[in-house]
Design a protein around this motif. Structure first.
Motif, PDB file in Angstrom:
ATOM      1  N   GLU A 235       0.894  -1.241   0.129  1.00  0.00           N
ATOM      2  CA  GLU A 235      -0.005  -0.209  -0.031  1.00  0.00           C
ATOM      3  C   GLU A 235       0.850   1.246   0.007  1.00  0.00           C
ATOM      4  O   GLU A 235       2.099   1.204   0.612  1.00  0.00           O
ATOM      5  CB  GLU A 235      -0.760  -0.026   1.324  1.00  0.00           C
ATOM      6  N   LEU A 236       0.525   2.487  -0.732  1.00  0.00           N
ATOM      7  CA  LEU A 236       0.972   3.510  -0.780  1.00  0.00           C
ATOM      8  C   LEU A 236       0.037   4.431   0.324  1.00  0.00           C
ATOM      9  O   LEU A 236      -1.025   4.683   0.013  1.00  0.00           O
ATOM     10  CB  LEU A 236       1.026   4.131  -2.063  1.00  0.00           C
ATOM     11  N   SER A 269       4.754  13.898   7.091  1.00  0.00           N
ATOM     12  CA  SER A 269       4.497  12.508   6.388  1.00  0.00           C
ATOM     13  C   SER A 269       3.916  11.396   7.522  1.00  0.00           C
ATOM     14  O   SER A 269       4.425  11.684   8.741  1.00  0.00           O
ATOM     15  CB  SER A 269       5.857  12.019   5.846  1.00  0.00           C
ATOM     16  N   PRO A 270       3.017  10.377   7.133  1.00  0.00           N
ATOM     17  CA  PRO A 270       2.679   9.589   7.948  1.00  0.00           C
ATOM     18  C   PRO A 270       3.882   8.433   8.342  1.00  0.00           C
ATOM     19  O   PRO A 270       4.796   8.598   7.579  1.00  0.00           O
ATOM     20  CB  PRO A 270       1.614   8.681   7.399  1.00  0.00           C
ATOM     21  N   VAL A 271       3.710   7.811   9.315  1.00  0.00           N
ATOM     22  CA  VAL A 271       4.646   6.757   9.715  1.00  0.00           C
ATOM     23  C   VAL A 271       3.838   5.391   9.880  1.00  0.00           C
ATOM     24  O   VAL A 271       2.741   5.473  10.442  1.00  0.00           O
ATOM     25  CB  VAL A 271       5.590   6.997  10.879  1.00  0.00           C
ATOM     26  N   VAL A 272       4.275   4.277  10.075  1.00  0.00           N
ATOM     27  CA  VAL A 272       3.630   3.150   9.951  1.00  0.00           C
ATOM     28  C   VAL A 272       4.444   2.175  10.874  1.00  0.00           C
ATOM     29  O   VAL A 272       5.745   2.103  10.733  1.00  0.00           O
ATOM     30  CB  VAL A 272       3.487   2.386   8.915  1.00  0.00           C
ATOM     31  N   LYS A 273       3.871   1.818  12.004  1.00  0.00           N
ATOM     32  CA  LYS A 273       4.549   0.682  12.925  1.00  0.00           C
ATOM     33  C   LYS A 273       3.463  -0.524  13.365  1.00  0.00           C
ATOM     34  O   LYS A 273       2.366  -0.066  13.663  1.00  0.00           O
ATOM     35  CB  LYS A 273       4.962   1.437  13.970  1.00  0.00           C
ATOM     36  N   ASP A 274       3.997  -1.648  13.059  1.00  0.00           N
ATOM     37  CA  ASP A 274       3.091  -2.872  13.356  1.00  0.00           C
ATOM     38  C   ASP A 274       1.712  -2.779  12.790  1.00  0.00           C
ATOM     39  O   ASP A 274       0.699  -3.074  13.452  1.00  0.00           O
ATOM     40  CB  ASP A 274       2.890  -2.973  14.944  1.00  0.00           C
ATOM     41  N   GLY A 275       1.512  -2.191  11.560  1.00  0.00           N
ATOM     42  CA  GLY A 275       0.350  -2.292  10.833  1.00  0.00           C
ATOM     43  C   GLY A 275      -0.613  -1.102  11.318  1.00  0.00           C
ATOM     44  O   GLY A 275      -1.833  -1.190  11.041  1.00  0.00           O
ATOM     45  N   VAL A 276       0.022  -0.239  11.823  1.00  0.00           N
ATOM     46  CA  VAL A 276      -0.827   0.914  12.339  1.00  0.00           C
ATOM     47  C   VAL A 276      -0.121   2.142  11.757  1.00  0.00           C
ATOM     48  O   VAL A 276       0.907   2.305  11.892  1.00  0.00           O
ATOM     49  CB  VAL A 276      -0.868   1.042  13.563  1.00  0.00           C
ATOM     50  N   VAL A 277      -0.846   3.226  11.096  1.00  0.00           N
ATOM     51  CA  VAL A 277      -0.358   4.490  10.390  1.00  0.00           C
ATOM     52  C   VAL A 277      -0.502   5.412  11.551  1.00  0.00           C
ATOM     53  O   VAL A 277      -1.778   5.557  12.138  1.00  0.00           O
ATOM     54  CB  VAL A 277      -1.273   5.022   9.340  1.00  0.00           C
ATOM     55  N   TYR A 278       0.313   6.289  11.716  1.00  0.00           N
ATOM     56  CA  TYR A 278       0.297   7.401  12.894  1.00  0.00           C
ATOM     57  C   TYR A 278       0.466   8.466  11.877  1.00  0.00           C
ATOM     58  O   TYR A 278       1.647   8.865  11.152  1.00  0.00           O
ATOM     59  CB  TYR A 278       1.448   7.301  13.938  1.00  0.00           C
ATOM     60  N   ALA A 289      -4.406   7.533  15.093  1.00  0.00           N
ATOM     61  CA  ALA A 289      -3.716   6.092  14.738  1.00  0.00           C
ATOM     62  C   ALA A 289      -4.954   5.282  14.028  1.00  0.00           C
ATOM     63  O   ALA A 289      -6.158   5.233  14.299  1.00  0.00           O
ATOM     64  CB  ALA A 289      -3.208   5.795  15.952  1.00  0.00           C
ATOM     65  N   VAL A 290      -4.526   4.870  12.730  1.00  0.00           N
ATOM     66  CA  VAL A 290      -5.461   4.173  12.026  1.00  0.00           C
ATOM     67  C   VAL A 290      -4.648   2.690  11.522  1.00  0.00           C
ATOM     68  O   VAL A 290      -3.687   2.876  11.068  1.00  0.00           O
ATOM     69  CB  VAL A 290      -6.000   4.644  11.000  1.00  0.00           C
ATOM     70  N   LYS A 291      -5.297   1.536  11.718  1.00  0.00           N
ATOM     71  CA  LYS A 291      -4.698   0.347  11.172  1.00  0.00           C
ATOM     72  C   LYS A 291      -4.887   0.488   9.693  1.00  0.00           C
ATOM     73  O   LYS A 291      -5.867   0.873   8.885  1.00  0.00           O
ATOM     74  CB  LYS A 291      -5.778  -0.584  11.519  1.00  0.00           C
ATOM     75  N   ILE A 292      -3.795  -0.016   8.890  1.00  0.00           N
ATOM     76  CA  ILE A 292      -3.797  -0.211   7.520  1.00  0.00           C
ATOM     77  C   ILE A 292      -4.818  -1.150   7.193  1.00  0.00           C
ATOM     78  O   ILE A 292      -5.100  -2.053   7.765  1.00  0.00           O
ATOM     79  CB  ILE A 292      -2.529  -0.205   6.956  1.00  0.00           C
ATOM     80  N   GLY A 293      -5.158  -1.212   5.708  1.00  0.00           N
ATOM     81  CA  GLY A 293      -5.926  -2.298   5.258  1.00  0.00           C
ATOM     82  C   GLY A 293      -7.393  -1.637   5.165  1.00  0.00           C
ATOM     83  O   GLY A 293      -7.929  -0.646   5.459  1.00  0.00           O
ATOM     84  N   ASP A 300     -14.851   4.603  10.603  1.00  0.00           N
ATOM     85  CA  ASP A 300     -15.426   4.059  12.199  1.00  0.00           C
ATOM     86  C   ASP A 300     -14.618   2.599  12.252  1.00  0.00           C
ATOM     87  O   ASP A 300     -14.558   2.260  13.515  1.00  0.00           O
ATOM     88  CB  ASP A 300     -16.971   3.939  12.086  1.00  0.00           C
ATOM     89  N   SER A 301     -14.439   1.909  11.672  1.00  0.00           N
ATOM     90  CA  SER A 301     -13.894   0.515  11.568  1.00  0.00           C
ATOM     91  C   SER A 301     -12.412   0.333  12.007  1.00  0.00           C
ATOM     92  O   SER A 301     -12.019  -0.540  12.649  1.00  0.00           O
ATOM     93  CB  SER A 301     -14.185  -0.368  10.499  1.00  0.00           C
ATOM     94  N   HIS A 302     -11.435   1.122  11.532  1.00  0.00           N
ATOM     95  CA  HIS A 302     -10.033   0.869  11.674  1.00  0.00           C
ATOM     96  C   HIS A 302      -9.361   2.132  12.661  1.00  0.00           C
ATOM     97  O   HIS A 302      -8.177   1.940  12.606  1.00  0.00           O
ATOM     98  CB  HIS A 302      -9.495   1.046  10.441  1.00  0.00           C
ATOM     99  N   VAL A 303     -10.111   2.906  13.069  1.00  0.00           N
ATOM    100  CA  VAL A 303      -9.344   4.074  13.896  1.00  0.00           C
ATOM    101  C   VAL A 303      -8.863   3.561  15.288  1.00  0.00           C
ATOM    102  O   VAL A 303      -9.935   3.052  16.080  1.00  0.00           O
ATOM    103  CB  VAL A 303     -10.020   5.256  13.952  1.00  0.00           C
ATOM    104  N   VAL A 304      -7.833   3.644  15.764  1.00  0.00           N
ATOM    105  CA  VAL A 304      -7.118   3.047  17.070  1.00  0.00           C
ATOM    106  C   VAL A 304      -7.417   4.167  18.035  1.00  0.00           C
ATOM    107  O   VAL A 304      -7.904   3.889  19.239  1.00  0.00           O
ATOM    108  CB  VAL A 304      -5.781   2.675  17.044  1.00  0.00           C
ATOM    109  N   TRP A 305      -6.997   5.486  17.896  1.00  0.00           N
ATOM    110  CA  TRP A 305      -7.199   6.533  18.622  1.00  0.00           C
ATOM    111  C   TRP A 305      -7.328   7.854  17.727  1.00  0.00           C
ATOM    112  O   TRP A 305      -6.708   7.849  16.947  1.00  0.00           O
ATOM    113  CB  TRP A 305      -6.432   6.764  19.947  1.00  0.00           C
ATOM    114  N   ARG A 306      -7.828   8.830  18.387  1.00  0.00           N
ATOM    115  CA  ARG A 306      -7.843  10.348  17.934  1.00  0.00           C
ATOM    116  C   ARG A 306      -7.531  11.082  19.204  1.00  0.00           C
ATOM    117  O   ARG A 306      -7.940  10.850  20.234  1.00  0.00           O
ATOM    118  CB  ARG A 306      -9.258  10.857  17.274  1.00  0.00           C
ATOM    119  N   GLU A 307      -6.605  12.161  19.007  1.00  0.00           N
ATOM    120  CA  GLU A 307      -6.160  12.891  19.873  1.00  0.00           C
ATOM    121  C   GLU A 307      -5.927  14.596  19.111  1.00  0.00           C
ATOM    122  O   GLU A 307      -6.175  14.712  18.203  1.00  0.00           O
ATOM    123  CB  GLU A 307      -4.873  12.655  20.517  1.00  0.00           C
TER     124      GLU A 307
END
Length: 434
Positions: A235-236, A269-278, A289-293, A300-307
């Motif tokens: 994924e880009l 630029s975003p960064v990705v670690k362990d399948g999560v975009v920050y 923070a949002v899960k890739i894919g 609604d389905s892939h957001v880990v957190w918002r701050e």
């Protein structure tokens, strides 16, 4: 070029450059983290741990990249390039510079006349300039993105292979253009935001267009995309105003998108670690923070957190359990798992002062258990990685009053730092007889 006593000692040390690589903006994975295990200096100056310094043909904000024994970066010349340059914009040229990594000698410089009409050097555009895209190399070719002048491929000896236009538009805010190219499967992918509101993939061998996707949202992005391995394949991932996108790099088609930071511009630029975009936004704040894919709208389905963290221009570093960045002279550290603050501490520039030059453009990088950040006035802060804020050093080249907006490159224990006028190679000196 200027050599110090420490430099002369270092020149006799084998550098093992054959496998060295920091070939794109923010390093091998575009995340600012060096995979090298060699020790990196904590302190330096004109007389300490400086291997060499090289004079550049003109100013620029682009970052250095490294492959083997060569360092590449871009500048502009001819117009608005400092003392002795022309005030006629028709004299503007872009330059790709190749420097010997061992000695600091310039191997070659290739200049290309600017496609006109170009934006005049004034207002906010002057904060950016004409050479802000970091080049990228595959070890056989070097690809430089020069905005309206297009994408140009050179071989390692500086011979021009091809030149391709990706548009001649102006940025909607008059800020110029800066997103850097990335390589993927024989393609060079260009975020031509200001030029044509497009993402374009060109064939690395001949510059022919492989695919192109247009979207109005791209007009407000200066962010550089990253390549990650998603659950459905590569994924880009790109930050744009109000959203984060996951794109199929084989076709350019959108796989998923997520509502992100409420801002009409995306610079970091975003960064990705362990399948999560920050991603941490700028002018109005916001972080996510949002899960890739996924497919389609994953807000609604892939957001880990918002701050509401704020990052301004620079991109963060994800390392261990934490996310790190600097904004407005303040070091920030939050927890990757939930976005909770770990620390927020103001950096101490020491007795030399901060030589402030407006907001900082450089991004943080990490190596050897340390974080490195160069502010626009030329102070490079070195921090310890970890939960506790610890500033280890604040380094400056006091004789260079230029602007520092480039992100450092770190390879085999060497740090490459670019000012508007010079490139520096910093490396731990070995004492005589040591």
């Amino acid at each position: 070029m200027r050599l110090t006593l420490a430099s002369l000692l270092l020149l006799a040390i084998p550098s093992g450059v054959d496998a060295a690589e920091w070939a794109r903006f923010r390093g091998p994975d575009g995340d600012g983290v060096s995979p090298d295990s060699k020790p990196v200096p904590t302190e330096w100056s004109e007389t300490k741990n400086l291997r060499w310094t090289a004079e550049l043909p003109g100013p620029g904000l682009s970052s250095p990249v490294v492959h083997g024994d060569r360092v590449f970066l871009t500048s502009w010349t001819g117009y608005a390039a400092g003392e002795g340059s022309s005030d006629n914009i028709d004299d503007l040229k872009r330059a790709l510079v190749c420097i010997d990594r061992n000695s600091g000698e310039t191997i070659w410089t290739k200049e290309v006349a600017a496609v006109q009409p170009e934006e005049p050097f004034r207002g906010m555009f002057a904060e950016n300039g004409y050479a802000s895209h970091t080049p990228v190399t595959d070890g056989e070719r070097v690809f430089a993105f020069f905005g309206k002048t297009g994408v140009i491929a050179f071989d390692m000896d500086g011979e021009k292979l091809w030149q391709a236009s990706v548009g001649v538009g102006d940025g909607m805010m008059g800020w110029g253009t800066s997103s850097s190219p990335v390589l993927y499967k024989g393609m060079v992918i260009i975020t031509a935001a200001a030029e044509s509101k497009s993402i374009i993939a060109l064939d690395q061998k001949n510059g022919e267009e492989v695919w192109k996707q247009e979207a109005d949202s791209l007009a407000g992005t200066w962010s550089t995309p990253i390549l990650v391995e998603g659950p459905e394949g590569p994924e880009l991932v790109l930050a744009v105003p109000y959203e984060i996108w996951g794109i199929n790099p084989d076709t350019g088609k959108l796989r998923w998108y997520c509502e992100s930071v409420d801002s009409n511009s995306a610079c970091a630029s975003p960064v990705v670690k362990d399948g999560v975009v920050y991603f941490v936004g700028g002018r109005d704040g916001g972080s996510i923070a949002v899960k890739i894919g996924g497919k389609g709208d994953v807000s609604d389905s892939h957001v880990v957190w918002r701050e509401r963290h704020r990052a301004r221009i620079g991109s963060p570093v994800a390392h261990g359990d934490n996310l790190y960045w600097v904004a407005n002279g303040v070091a920030n550290c939050i927890r990757l798992a939930d976005g909770a603050e770990v620390y927020q501490e103001r950096l101490n520039s020491g007795s030399g002062g901060g030589r402030g030059r407006g907001q900082d453009y450089s991004s943080m990088v990490a190596a050897d258990g340390k974080l490195f950040f160069v502010n626009r006035g030329g102070t490079c802060f070195v921090l310890a990685l970890g939960d506790d804020f610890e500033q280890l050093a604040a380094n400056r080249f006091d004789s260079d009053g230029g602007q520092y907006s480039a992100t450092p490159a770190i390879v085999d224990g060497q740090i490459f730092i670019r000012s508007s006028d010079r490139l520096y190679c910093v490396e731990q000196a070995v004492e005589a007889g040591g």
